[in-house]
Enzyme design. Sequence first.
Site, PDB file in Angstrom:
ATOM      1  N   ASP A  91       0.867  -1.181   0.000  1.00  0.00           N
ATOM      2  CA  ASP A  91       0.000   0.000   0.000  1.00  0.00           C
ATOM      3  C   ASP A  91       0.905   1.233   0.000  1.00  0.00           C
ATOM      4  OD1 ASP A  91      -1.780  -2.052   0.487  1.00  0.00           O
ATOM      5  OD2 ASP A  91      -2.864  -1.008   2.083  1.00  0.00           O
ATOM      6  N   LYS A 157      -7.006   3.274  -2.650  1.00  0.00           N
ATOM      7  CA  LYS A 157      -7.272   3.222  -1.207  1.00  0.00           C
ATOM      8  C   LYS A 157      -7.505   4.640  -0.684  1.00  0.00           C
ATOM      9  CE  LYS A 157      -4.844   1.947   3.098  1.00  0.00           C
ATOM     10  NZ  LYS A 157      -3.647   1.268   3.649  1.00  0.00           N
ATOM     11  N   LYS A 186     -10.175   0.080  -1.559  1.00  0.00           N
ATOM     12  CA  LYS A 186      -9.943  -0.194  -0.143  1.00  0.00           C
ATOM     13  C   LYS A 186     -10.311   1.025   0.687  1.00  0.00           C
ATOM     14  CE  LYS A 186      -6.374  -1.447   3.259  1.00  0.00           C
ATOM     15  NZ  LYS A 186      -4.999  -1.964   3.448  1.00  0.00           N
TER      16      LYS A 186
END
Length: 228
Positions: A91, A157, A186
């Site tokens: 991430d 995300k 996400k």
Amino acid sequence: MMTSLEKMIDHTLLKPNVTDQQILQLCEEARQYGFASVCVNPCYVRLAADALRDSGVKICTVIGFPLGATTTESKLFEAAQAVQNGADELDYVLNISDVLNGRYELVKQEMEQFVQFRANSSKPVLIKVILETCYLTDEQIVKVCKLAKEAGIDFVKTSTGFGSGGATKEHVRIMRETVGSKVGVKASGGIRTYEDCVAMVEAGANRIGASASVAIVTRGSSDRQSAY
């Protein structure tokens, strides 16, 4: 839909004041409840990977975290070390300043370099880009999500959990509408209850970042406090 909620959760502990024992507890909880992954800082990737070997739980870590303000070269070096140490999912935080200054070509170039990193990796790696949506306008969120889709990023995300705000249903909805069905979304930041989680899934998230994961799936309360 909610029967597979556990498989959508990245069980997260990213605070700076973390002990080995807390990471091992995180891993044990992930194994017990069948979470998608544990998300830990890079220095704990190897410990988590060893603890969860052959469990089916993925190892997720963060890159350029939490500001996104390091160079792309630094992020890619960090990514390579993380994968070498056992990470399955990365991430990474985009350069928020590039977005705010309209330098979208640089944002896209960094995305493309992460996609190329994934292609050259010796093992399968999932790439998620963190937008830190609390600092962006809806138009900027749409623009970045379009770039991510074009570049071939796996997930967009919402948040690091260290910004001025976390995930919102509206931002998740915008992200899902922009990337369509082939890119993951996400939601992370401030998701602490089962109801929070359901709301994000209904808005379009198919992965959740949370530290209160056990409380979420048991509908109980958690004594662990986190930036997430």
